[in-house]
Scaffold this motif. Sequence first.
Motif, PDB file in Angstrom:
ATOM      1  N   VAL A 195       0.831  -1.200   0.000  1.00  0.00           N
ATOM      2  CA  VAL A 195       0.000   0.000   0.000  1.00  0.00           C
ATOM      3  C   VAL A 195       0.869   1.256   0.000  1.00  0.00           C
ATOM      4  CG1 VAL A 195      -1.691   1.342   1.309  1.00  0.00           C
ATOM      5  CG2 VAL A 195      -1.942  -1.142   1.136  1.00  0.00           C
ATOM      6  N   ALA A 196       1.880   1.274   0.873  1.00  0.00           N
ATOM      7  CA  ALA A 196       2.729   2.466   1.002  1.00  0.00           C
ATOM      8  C   ALA A 196       3.456   2.782  -0.301  1.00  0.00           C
ATOM      9  CB  ALA A 196       3.734   2.260   2.133  1.00  0.00           C
ATOM     10  N   LEU A 197       3.990   1.756  -0.959  1.00  0.00           N
ATOM     11  CA  LEU A 197       4.735   1.983  -2.196  1.00  0.00           C
ATOM     12  C   LEU A 197       3.812   2.248  -3.379  1.00  0.00           C
ATOM     13  CD1 LEU A 197       7.573  -0.623  -1.660  1.00  0.00           C
ATOM     14  CD2 LEU A 197       7.841   1.850  -1.854  1.00  0.00           C
ATOM     15  N   ALA A 198       2.598   1.706  -3.341  1.00  0.00           N
ATOM     16  CA  ALA A 198       1.629   2.032  -4.385  1.00  0.00           C
ATOM     17  C   ALA A 198       1.267   3.512  -4.328  1.00  0.00           C
ATOM     18  CB  ALA A 198       0.380   1.177  -4.234  1.00  0.00           C
ATOM     19  N   THR A 199       1.170   4.048  -3.122  1.00  0.00           N
ATOM     20  CA  THR A 199       0.889   5.477  -2.965  1.00  0.00           C
ATOM     21  C   THR A 199       2.001   6.322  -3.562  1.00  0.00           C
ATOM     22  OG1 THR A 199      -0.361   5.035  -0.928  1.00  0.00           O
ATOM     23  CG2 THR A 199       0.415   7.297  -1.283  1.00  0.00           C
ATOM     24  N   LYS A 200       3.226   5.834  -3.439  1.00  0.00           N
ATOM     25  CA  LYS A 200       4.378   6.553  -3.999  1.00  0.00           C
ATOM     26  C   LYS A 200       4.423   6.445  -5.519  1.00  0.00           C
ATOM     27  CE  LYS A 200       9.417   6.132  -4.378  1.00  0.00           C
ATOM     28  NZ  LYS A 200      10.599   5.341  -3.952  1.00  0.00           N
ATOM     29  N   HIS A 201       4.267   5.253  -6.048  1.00  0.00           N
ATOM     30  CA  HIS A 201       4.427   5.026  -7.491  1.00  0.00           C
ATOM     31  C   HIS A 201       3.164   5.336  -8.295  1.00  0.00           C
ATOM     32  CE1 HIS A 201       8.448   3.108  -7.700  1.00  0.00           C
ATOM     33  NE2 HIS A 201       8.179   2.726  -6.460  1.00  0.00           N
ATOM     34  N   PHE A 202       1.999   5.157  -7.664  1.00  0.00           N
ATOM     35  CA  PHE A 202       0.731   5.355  -8.377  1.00  0.00           C
ATOM     36  C   PHE A 202      -0.183   6.253  -7.547  1.00  0.00           C
ATOM     37  CE2 PHE A 202       2.339   1.001  -9.109  1.00  0.00           C
ATOM     38  CZ  PHE A 202       2.617   1.067 -10.467  1.00  0.00           C
ATOM     39  N   PRO A 203       0.201   7.490  -7.322  1.00  0.00           N
ATOM     40  CA  PRO A 203      -0.595   8.376  -6.456  1.00  0.00           C
ATOM     41  C   PRO A 203      -2.026   8.546  -6.964  1.00  0.00           C
ATOM     42  CG  PRO A 203       1.029   9.622  -7.735  1.00  0.00           C
ATOM     43  CD  PRO A 203       1.365   8.181  -7.913  1.00  0.00           C
ATOM     44  N   GLY A 204      -2.956   8.459  -6.013  1.00  0.00           N
ATOM     45  CA  GLY A 204      -4.356   8.656  -6.361  1.00  0.00           C
ATOM     46  C   GLY A 204      -5.073   7.421  -6.861  1.00  0.00           C
ATOM     47  N   ILE A 205      -4.351   6.308  -7.056  1.00  0.00           N
ATOM     48  CA  ILE A 205      -4.962   5.065  -7.543  1.00  0.00           C
ATOM     49  C   ILE A 205      -5.174   4.126  -6.355  1.00  0.00           C
ATOM     50  CG2 ILE A 205      -4.797   3.150  -9.160  1.00  0.00           C
ATOM     51  CD1 ILE A 205      -4.850   5.928 -10.464  1.00  0.00           C
ATOM     52  N   PRO A 206      -6.420   3.741  -6.054  1.00  0.00           N
ATOM     53  CA  PRO A 206      -6.651   2.880  -4.885  1.00  0.00           C
ATOM     54  C   PRO A 206      -6.095   1.480  -5.089  1.00  0.00           C
ATOM     55  CG  PRO A 206      -8.671   3.136  -6.158  1.00  0.00           C
ATOM     56  CD  PRO A 206      -7.664   4.083  -6.764  1.00  0.00           C
ATOM     57  N   LEU A 207      -5.538   0.907  -4.011  1.00  0.00           N
ATOM     58  CA  LEU A 207      -5.059  -0.477  -4.005  1.00  0.00           C
ATOM     59  C   LEU A 207      -6.127  -1.320  -3.329  1.00  0.00           C
ATOM     60  CD1 LEU A 207      -2.741  -2.485  -4.578  1.00  0.00           C
ATOM     61  CD2 LEU A 207      -1.894  -2.002  -2.286  1.00  0.00           C
ATOM     62  N   ILE A 208      -6.655  -2.318  -4.040  1.00  0.00           N
ATOM     63  CA  ILE A 208      -7.806  -3.082  -3.572  1.00  0.00           C
ATOM     64  C   ILE A 208      -7.441  -4.557  -3.419  1.00  0.00           C
ATOM     65  CG2 ILE A 208     -10.180  -3.750  -4.100  1.00  0.00           C
ATOM     66  CD1 ILE A 208     -10.409  -1.193  -5.752  1.00  0.00           C
ATOM     67  N   PRO A 209      -7.648  -5.154  -2.241  1.00  0.00           N
ATOM     68  CA  PRO A 209      -7.428  -6.594  -2.090  1.00  0.00           C
ATOM     69  C   PRO A 209      -8.398  -7.368  -2.978  1.00  0.00           C
ATOM     70  CG  PRO A 209      -7.668  -5.511   0.043  1.00  0.00           C
ATOM     71  CD  PRO A 209      -8.094  -4.521  -0.990  1.00  0.00           C
ATOM     72  N   THR A 210      -7.930  -8.421  -3.624  1.00  0.00           N
ATOM     73  CA  THR A 210      -8.789  -9.197  -4.519  1.00  0.00           C
ATOM     74  C   THR A 210      -8.539 -10.690  -4.350  1.00  0.00           C
ATOM     75  OG1 THR A 210      -7.179  -9.144  -6.337  1.00  0.00           O
ATOM     76  CG2 THR A 210      -8.818  -7.388  -6.275  1.00  0.00           C
ATOM     77  N   MET A 211      -9.533 -11.465  -4.726  1.00  0.00           N
ATOM     78  CA  MET A 211      -9.401 -12.911  -4.824  1.00  0.00           C
ATOM     79  C   MET A 211      -9.469 -13.277  -6.300  1.00  0.00           C
ATOM     80  SD  MET A 211     -12.008 -15.912  -3.568  1.00  0.00           S
ATOM     81  CE  MET A 211     -13.234 -15.399  -4.782  1.00  0.00           C
ATOM     82  N   ALA A 212      -8.532 -14.085  -6.780  1.00  0.00           N
ATOM     83  CA  ALA A 212      -8.550 -14.507  -8.178  1.00  0.00           C
ATOM     84  C   ALA A 212      -9.626 -15.570  -8.367  1.00  0.00           C
ATOM     85  CB  ALA A 212      -7.190 -15.063  -8.588  1.00  0.00           C
TER      86      ALA A 212
END
Length: 467
Positions: free
Chosen positions: A390-407
């Motif tokens: 989550v922390a690094l997604a905020t850095k690399h992809f600001p403004g894009i939500p990170l969502i837990p998923t099941m395949a």
Amino acid sequence: MRTFIAALLAATIAVPASAQALRPDQQAFRALYKELVETNTTVSTGSCNLAAERMATRLKAAGYTDADIKLFPGSAERPQDGGMVATLKGGDPKAKAILLLSHLDVVEAKRADWERDPFTFMEEGGFFYGRGVSDDKAHGAIFTDAMIRLKQGKAPKRTVKLALTCGEEGGPYNSAKWLVEEHRDWIDAEFALNEGGGGKADATGKPISLAFQAGEKVYQDFTLETRNPGGHSSRPRPDNAINELAAGLVNLAKNDFPVILSDTTRAYFAEMAKLSDAPTAAAIRTLLANPADAAAEAILSKDPGWHSTLRTTCVATMLDAGHARNALPQRAQANVNCRMFPGESVEKVRGQIAQRLGDPTITVTPRASENPEKAAPPPPLSDMVYGPAVALATKHFPGIPLIPTMATGATDGRYLNAAGMPTYGMPGRFGMPDGNGVHGLNERISVAGVIKERDYLFDLITAYAAK
């Protein structure tokens, strides 16, 4: 001299503009990626061994020794379906390892059907084209590249392992399963990083959301069969094998399996409520509070992806019946394909199918499978694993939500999860609504996107290895 200048000019023109703009380390990654994609690893004519050997050569050039790399063949019948395990020893012997897992094999691709040669790595219009550029040689290249970059720096705290395997896309032999069963010590880790995550983009390529995959369904086929005495077709009987099987299949189709929510899918729908219109968001919140609410479930199940995320699914996929056009059928058979929700067993699902058929004369038999007998519970969304993502997604992809998923499909993570090794599908890649040609024609991936994904995953692997 003129010949030399002409050749140099031609070589310069042949290099795409984006490649010329890449940093030296990115150019090295591009060359590695190209070599991997251009190594045919289909089950019909390819060789995972060759791809593994080529990646091993690159690792050795970066300083890995023969002792750090294990190249292994496939089975006696499929010796070409092997792979490689590479190990970078960490500085703290008490810290458990992390594993990077990627499959080398790819889905079949016929040159006559493609607009471009599927085994020539091409860049066009901001995309890389070729069989496997997305599934899953992007990860194979990124993970191999990460091992090279880690080797060039200070030894990480944790040991980092890389497994490049074969057989995920089909065929009679799966080397990931073999590693888990026969050489667990080679790949043993506190957790593993794998395909299965990613993200969504709209039709223009604009990122919408990132997906962190924790848990996946397990594939299982069942054979349904009815038998009758048969007879002459001029004298129809009420106990017709085809009619009875058809009636049972209609009942199965009309009766969904019950809603199941895991920590992963609860977190997923909680995030989706924030992105949905008011009626859908209200239905999500209602279902999270009461999974038995039929009205809310009906609203969410209008989306086929959500319908599958909420439950085990079973659907008829093949039929075989009768023995003559002028005779009553003595036998009717159907294949029903199920995707079992994490934690469900084959026997439980078999019983649920039989109950929904509404006819005890229809036999339900699980087909033999290499898959685990039970879909492993989803791995935990622990702060140790999910937090850095989550922390690094905020850095690399600001403004894009990170969502837990099941395949709702399946990866080789099913073997590791079932063996007690939590396996997570990594975010960082944004798939477009058409699926980017994965498993289909003209498979492609965004050039800028895969470079960005490489940066994100390297930072994430580095963060995990330092813990």
